[in-house]
Design an enzyme around this catalytic site. Structure first.
Site, PDB file in Angstrom:
ATOM      1  CB  CYS A 131      -0.918  -0.013   1.233  1.00  0.00           C
ATOM      2  SG  CYS A 131      -1.901   1.481   1.378  1.00  0.00           S
ATOM      3  CB  CYS A 134      -0.510   2.407   4.052  1.00  0.00           C
ATOM      4  SG  CYS A 134      -2.054   1.852   3.381  1.00  0.00           S
ATOM      5  CG  ASP A 135       3.268   0.993   4.383  1.00  0.00           C
ATOM      6  OD1 ASP A 135       2.829   1.413   5.464  1.00  0.00           O
ATOM      7  OD2 ASP A 135       3.054  -0.160   3.953  1.00  0.00           O
TER       8      ASP A 135
END
Ligand code: NAP
Length: 298
Positions: A131, A134-135
């Site tokens: 993701c 997300c990261d």
């Protein structure tokens, strides 16, 4: 006893919730993670009609609030068992609670597909991510590779280019599957596409430091130094555990045009369903159609 239990609170499940509640049904939505499913991780959605640009989080949060306003009950728990055959459907939860319903809408979505190479599991959270939104922030000023040639990989590469020092995009063929608009944006970007290549190995001690790639045309192995690898090679449907529900060869749930599965009172919507286009807008449409079919006894 609910009229409808919806399994999964992504766009498909939330849309089904809105339509079922507005149709006067008693609705529960069961979710084992957070509301929004995979769409929640999309940084910038630009193709949801009427909305020029929004984050997946904002869009799904608004859908959740609509569901709550119309009277849907949210149950945050994991599913331990499902019995779908017969007039009363029974869903056992990890907490030990049992939910009963006349109808079930399966909106359980899909999960990121794994590369299946050595060390992949070892490096999850230590360089391997599924993701980008997300990261991505962990890789500011670093070098990353995105694996895949579809829309997700293209969007991830373009997103990461704003953060990282260098972005490679590794694709197994010599043409991208991604939409033309994204291909054009990639061409203008600084993303370096490594064509005809697959990941052979992920190298490093505690963290990833290097990617070994194999050119599938020449069988040549090359290495590139990377701090992170973002895997965007498609999805696996969350269709396991629904006994007797017919699946396609790819594991997606087969439905008719009203989202009916082969079992009475059981519907499937969104990414878990066999279909030609998996988008937020088609997930929402599926949810609306299934709920409408239940409300009107179609
Ligand atoms: P996808 O369209 O299935 O693309 C997966 C990509 O990964 C393909 O390029 C595929 O290569 C490659 N791939 C698959 N297995 C591989 C493996 N084992 N090793 C290396 N490469 C592999 O998946 P997606 O990009 O996640 O998109 C899923 C759905 O969501 C699609 O319908 C997509 O249109 C939609 N989506 C839409 C948007 C948007 O419209 N904004 C954004 C994201 C996703 P090949 O090309 O050779 O098959």
């Amino acid at each position: 006893m609910y009229d409808v239990v919806i399994i999964g609170a992504g766009p498909a499940g939330l849309s089904a919730g809105i339509y079922a509640c507005r149709g006067g049904l008693k609705v529960a939505i069961i979710e084992n993670k957070s509301v929004g499913g995979q769409a929640q991780t999309a940084a910038d959605i630009q193709n949801y009609p009427g909305i020029k640009s929004t984050s997946g989080f904002d869009l799904c949060y608004a859908m959740m609030n609509q569901c709550i306003e119309f009277g849907a009950e949210f149950v945050f728990d994991s599913i331990a068992s499902v019995s779908l055959v017969g007039e009363t459907k029974t869903i056992g939860l990890a907490s030990g609670n049992v939910v009963e319903a006349k109808n079930v809408i399966i909106a359980s979505g899909a999960n990121a597909r794994k590369l299946g190479v050595p060390n992949e599991s070892k490096f999850i959270g230590k360089g391997v991510s599924y993701c980008a939104t997300c990261d991505g922030a962990f890789f500011k000023g670093k070098t990353v590779a995105v694996i895949g040639g579809g829309n997700t990989a293209a969007e991830d590469a373009l997103y990461l280019e704003k953060l990282a020092k260098k972005v490679y995009m590794v694709h197994r063929r010599d043409a991208l599957r991604a939409d033309d608009i994204l291909v054009k944006r990639l061409e203008k970007s600084g993303v370096e596409i490594v064509w005809n290549s697959v990941v052979e190995n992920l190298d490093g001690e505690d963290k990833i430091t290097q990617l070994t790639l194999k050119n599938i045309k020449t069988d040549t192995l090359t290495t590139i130094s990377v701090d992170g690898v973002f895997v965007a090679i498609g999805q696996t449907p969350n269709s396991q555990g629904f006994e007797n529900v017919s699946l396609s060869s790819g594991g997606y749930i087969i439905t008719d045009k009203n989202m009916h599965t082969n079992i009475d009172g059981v519907y499937a919507v969104g990414d878990v369903r066999e279909k030609s286009l998996r988008q937020v807008v088609t997930a929402c449409a599926d949810g609306a159609i299934a709920a409408n079919a239940i409300v009107n006894g179609i």
